[in-house]
Scaffold this motif. Sequence first.
Motif, PDB file in Angstrom:
ATOM      1  N   GLU A  68       0.797  -1.238   0.000  1.00 27.06           N
ATOM      2  CA  GLU A  68       0.000   0.000   0.000  1.00 27.06           C
ATOM      3  C   GLU A  68       0.821   1.276   0.000  1.00 27.06           C
ATOM      4  OE1 GLU A  68      -3.252  -0.220   2.877  1.00 27.06           O
ATOM      5  OE2 GLU A  68      -3.633  -2.270   2.202  1.00 27.06           O
ATOM      6  N   VAL A  69       1.792   1.376   0.914  1.00 27.61           N
ATOM      7  CA  VAL A  69       2.522   2.653   0.972  1.00 27.61           C
ATOM      8  C   VAL A  69       3.260   2.947  -0.337  1.00 27.61           C
ATOM      9  CG1 VAL A  69       2.803   2.928   3.451  1.00 27.61           C
ATOM     10  CG2 VAL A  69       4.388   1.468   2.228  1.00 27.61           C
ATOM     11  N   LEU A  70       3.533   1.911  -1.143  1.00 27.47           N
ATOM     12  CA  LEU A  70       4.294   2.175  -2.368  1.00 27.47           C
ATOM     13  C   LEU A  70       3.440   2.126  -3.631  1.00 27.47           C
ATOM     14  CD1 LEU A  70       4.276  -0.890  -3.095  1.00 27.47           C
ATOM     15  CD2 LEU A  70       6.611  -0.975  -2.310  1.00 27.47           C
ATOM     16  N   THR A  71       2.143   1.955  -3.476  1.00 28.63           N
ATOM     17  CA  THR A  71       1.273   1.816  -4.646  1.00 28.63           C
ATOM     18  C   THR A  71       1.429   2.989  -5.619  1.00 28.63           C
ATOM     19  OG1 THR A  71      -0.308   0.571  -3.353  1.00 28.63           O
ATOM     20  CG2 THR A  71      -1.144   1.589  -5.359  1.00 28.63           C
ATOM     21  N   ASP A  72       1.335   4.198  -5.103  1.00 29.94           N
ATOM     22  CA  ASP A  72       1.368   5.363  -5.996  1.00 29.94           C
ATOM     23  C   ASP A  72       2.707   5.500  -6.698  1.00 29.94           C
ATOM     24  OD1 ASP A  72      -1.223   6.180  -5.635  1.00 29.94           O
ATOM     25  OD2 ASP A  72      -0.753   7.302  -3.820  1.00 29.94           O
ATOM     26  N   ALA A  73       3.780   5.295  -5.932  1.00 34.11           N
ATOM     27  CA  ALA A  73       5.115   5.476  -6.534  1.00 34.11           C
ATOM     28  C   ALA A  73       5.335   4.469  -7.661  1.00 34.11           C
ATOM     29  CB  ALA A  73       6.195   5.333  -5.465  1.00 34.11           C
ATOM     30  N   VAL A  74       4.920   3.226  -7.452  1.00 33.89           N
ATOM     31  CA  VAL A  74       5.151   2.207  -8.488  1.00 33.89           C
ATOM     32  C   VAL A  74       4.223   2.453  -9.684  1.00 33.89           C
ATOM     33  CG1 VAL A  74       5.222  -0.261  -8.989  1.00 33.89           C
ATOM     34  CG2 VAL A  74       5.970   0.555  -6.767  1.00 33.89           C
ATOM     35  N   ALA A  75       2.991   2.889  -9.404  1.00 36.11           N
ATOM     36  CA  ALA A  75       2.083   3.206 -10.518  1.00 36.11           C
ATOM     37  C   ALA A  75       2.667   4.355 -11.351  1.00 36.11           C
ATOM     38  CB  ALA A  75       0.703   3.570  -9.979  1.00 36.11           C
ATOM     39  N   ASP A  76       3.263   5.330 -10.692  1.00 33.73           N
ATOM     40  CA  ASP A  76       3.904   6.443 -11.431  1.00 33.73           C
ATOM     41  C   ASP A  76       4.989   5.899 -12.367  1.00 33.73           C
ATOM     42  OD1 ASP A  76       2.362   8.201  -9.980  1.00 33.73           O
ATOM     43  OD2 ASP A  76       3.995   8.903  -8.684  1.00 33.73           O
ATOM     44  N   ILE A  77       5.816   5.016 -11.821  1.00 30.80           N
ATOM     45  CA  ILE A  77       6.934   4.472 -12.619  1.00 30.80           C
ATOM     46  C   ILE A  77       6.401   3.654 -13.791  1.00 30.80           C
ATOM     47  CG2 ILE A  77       8.578   2.541 -12.540  1.00 30.80           C
ATOM     48  CD1 ILE A  77      10.121   4.814 -11.705  1.00 30.80           C
ATOM     49  N   ALA A  78       5.301   2.936 -13.561  1.00 28.85           N
ATOM     50  CA  ALA A  78       4.736   2.112 -14.644  1.00 28.85           C
ATOM     51  C   ALA A  78       4.298   3.006 -15.801  1.00 28.85           C
ATOM     52  CB  ALA A  78       3.568   1.292 -14.113  1.00 28.85           C
ATOM     53  N   ARG A 101       9.613   5.797   0.521  1.00 28.79           N
ATOM     54  CA  ARG A 101      10.623   5.026   1.264  1.00 28.79           C
ATOM     55  C   ARG A 101      10.522   5.288   2.767  1.00 28.79           C
ATOM     56  NH1 ARG A 101      14.604   3.010  -2.553  1.00 28.79           N
ATOM     57  NH2 ARG A 101      13.219   1.952  -4.008  1.00 28.79           N
ATOM     58  N   VAL A 102      10.172   6.518   3.137  1.00 27.66           N
ATOM     59  CA  VAL A 102       9.964   6.784   4.569  1.00 27.66           C
ATOM     60  C   VAL A 102       8.799   5.930   5.073  1.00 27.66           C
ATOM     61  CG1 VAL A 102       9.187   8.516   6.261  1.00 27.66           C
ATOM     62  CG2 VAL A 102      10.950   9.116   4.592  1.00 27.66           C
ATOM     63  N   GLY A 103       7.737   5.893   4.282  1.00 24.10           N
ATOM     64  CA  GLY A 103       6.568   5.091   4.658  1.00 24.10           C
ATOM     65  C   GLY A 103       6.918   3.617   4.787  1.00 24.10           C
ATOM     66  N   MET A 104       7.706   3.120   3.845  1.00 21.80           N
ATOM     67  CA  MET A 104       8.072   1.697   3.884  1.00 21.80           C
ATOM     68  C   MET A 104       8.967   1.395   5.086  1.00 21.80           C
ATOM     69  SD  MET A 104       8.878   1.220  -0.165  1.00 21.80           S
ATOM     70  CE  MET A 104       9.393  -0.493  -0.147  1.00 21.80           C
ATOM     71  N   ALA A 105       9.929   2.282   5.314  1.00 28.59           N
ATOM     72  CA  ALA A 105      10.881   2.048   6.412  1.00 28.59           C
ATOM     73  C   ALA A 105      10.156   2.059   7.759  1.00 28.59           C
ATOM     74  CB  ALA A 105      11.975   3.111   6.392  1.00 28.59           C
ATOM     75  N   THR A 106       9.269   3.026   7.939  1.00 28.35           N
ATOM     76  CA  THR A 106       8.586   3.095   9.237  1.00 28.35           C
ATOM     77  C   THR A 106       7.637   1.904   9.398  1.00 28.35           C
ATOM     78  OG1 THR A 106       7.045   4.674   8.280  1.00 28.35           O
ATOM     79  CG2 THR A 106       8.754   5.584   9.633  1.00 28.35           C
TER      80      THR A 106
END
Length: 568
Positions: free
Chosen positions: A326-336, A542-547
């Motif tokens: 979830e925390v990385l959904t937007d970032a990966v969708a952007d890259i796609a 990455r902050v979201g994932m790390a925390t």
Amino acid sequence: MSSGIPTFSDKALENLDKLSITDITDNPLPALSQTAVKIRDALDYIEAVKARFMEDEPEVYDEFLLLMNDFRNHGINTTGVINRIRQLFHEHPDLVTSFDKFLTPRYSAGATPVSEEDEVEDEESEGSGTASPGAAGSRAATPTQQDLHRIGSLSAKVDGEPTIAYIQRVKRQCDAETWDQFMAILARQYDDPESFDEEEMIRDVEELFEDHPELIPGTRPKIVITRYLGPEAAALISPVDSYEVVLWPEDRSCGREWILENVPGASALVVTVVDKVFPHEILRSLQTYGTPGDNLRVVSTMSVGYEHLDVQAIASRGIKIGYTPEVLTDAVADIAVMLALMASRNVRETMQIVDQGRWPNFNWAPFLFCGPQIGSSPVSPQRTVGFIGFGRISQATLARLIPFGITDCLYTGNPQNKPDMDRDESLRQKLGLRSLRRVNLDELAIESDAVFVLAPGGPSTYHVVNETFLKKMKKTSILVNAARGSLVDSDALAQALREKWIWGAGVDVVEGEPNVTQDHPLVKEPRCAVIPHIGSATTETRVGMATLAIENAIAVLTDNPMPKELLL
Ligand SMILES: O=CC(=O)O
């Protein structure tokens, strides 16, 4: 009783030897000594407070524990603690009432704040003997202020780790006999408070846990972290010094030896997507320390993917697994979306013209480097996107593509899961698509103008994009992989590009990464945009994932539900 704290008959006030945590938490009690009841009442009360506040108002629970600790350390007197409890729980009168039961009649008589005179008088008359079995008399199992002091006693000794968590940890990690011995040592302070010697109790507990050093009070659970995860994540671990943190200090991968050296005795292991060395070796390494999984309670990965973990082997040892969806959904969708544009618009090849200083000699021509437009246009009024895997990231990618003029969407799903027609229809309407359908791989390959690979890796999806699939794709179509390299056969994709079965490709992941050099077949293809697995690389993500990775680990160590547990 409204408090959830049970009452006990006199008959129940016997037989300390039979006390166990099962008695405390799970079963109707056969027979308990007064001491046992007191311990249990105190624990029950803490548990009740935790249950009430932990989820929505954890700060209230924390404040309660601090208050108990303060009280135990004589940082606050009885009057003070009573008044603060009344303030803290003013919207929870049942908790105030339950708390009153810990007090002598003087204090519990009314709900109004007590005065300093009461305090002095009461402490004089109470002395230290009220907790002894002989003094039980008519007040039977009602603990006194003295007992309240003792609620905090354990927590002080476990260095900030909440009492309940410590006791549950002990229960979980030692055998029934050791557990009974542990309870007997604790009960001594209640049975004979006058000659009770705290130092001696600690010494006895240390001796008892000689073979389980991590259970010695004051020994903090050890968390091994394979990479510094930034200040936000670090702050989650450091404030109360509740953990022994073993952190790989360098800004590069720690390597397997370091993990193997440090994991014995650890309660939590926090890893990243590049730590591929476990679990076989780690579990083997744990064997030298004790039964695998005895200490290690959680492996938490800072990633949504978990192909680097042998999740079955880990779970089969009762070790929990945390991950970071979830925390990385937007970032990966952007890259796609970025990769789709790079693939269709020849970004790799055209940037090389600039990078190599060839722009001045570049001969513009009306159709040079023209690729297919990603969305619909008067010339091509239908544009179909196909998703291999249709989870959160695929849906976020689709939503981003709608403004480009996508008209239709196809997807393949996990064969284990039934199609959800209602969900599809409501999504179709919401996005204003002409159609949205689950199809088989063949249809997806044949019909799609852009194929997005966004499914989990692993054996069931290995090389789903292979020569057969690529040969079925349109010559003008593009392929994007932002999931895992293992889903795409690199050699087949390179051939498809070289021989123009498809127009272009954009990949954030490559099988065998990071060993992808200039002579890799995909890197050699100018129509293939290759980026080094940076899908989630935004600072916020990455902050979201790390925390989240740290929160998952801490949740297990404090016996709370993990924010994101991988359930197999
Ligand atoms: O690839 C990245 C992840 O799994 O988080």
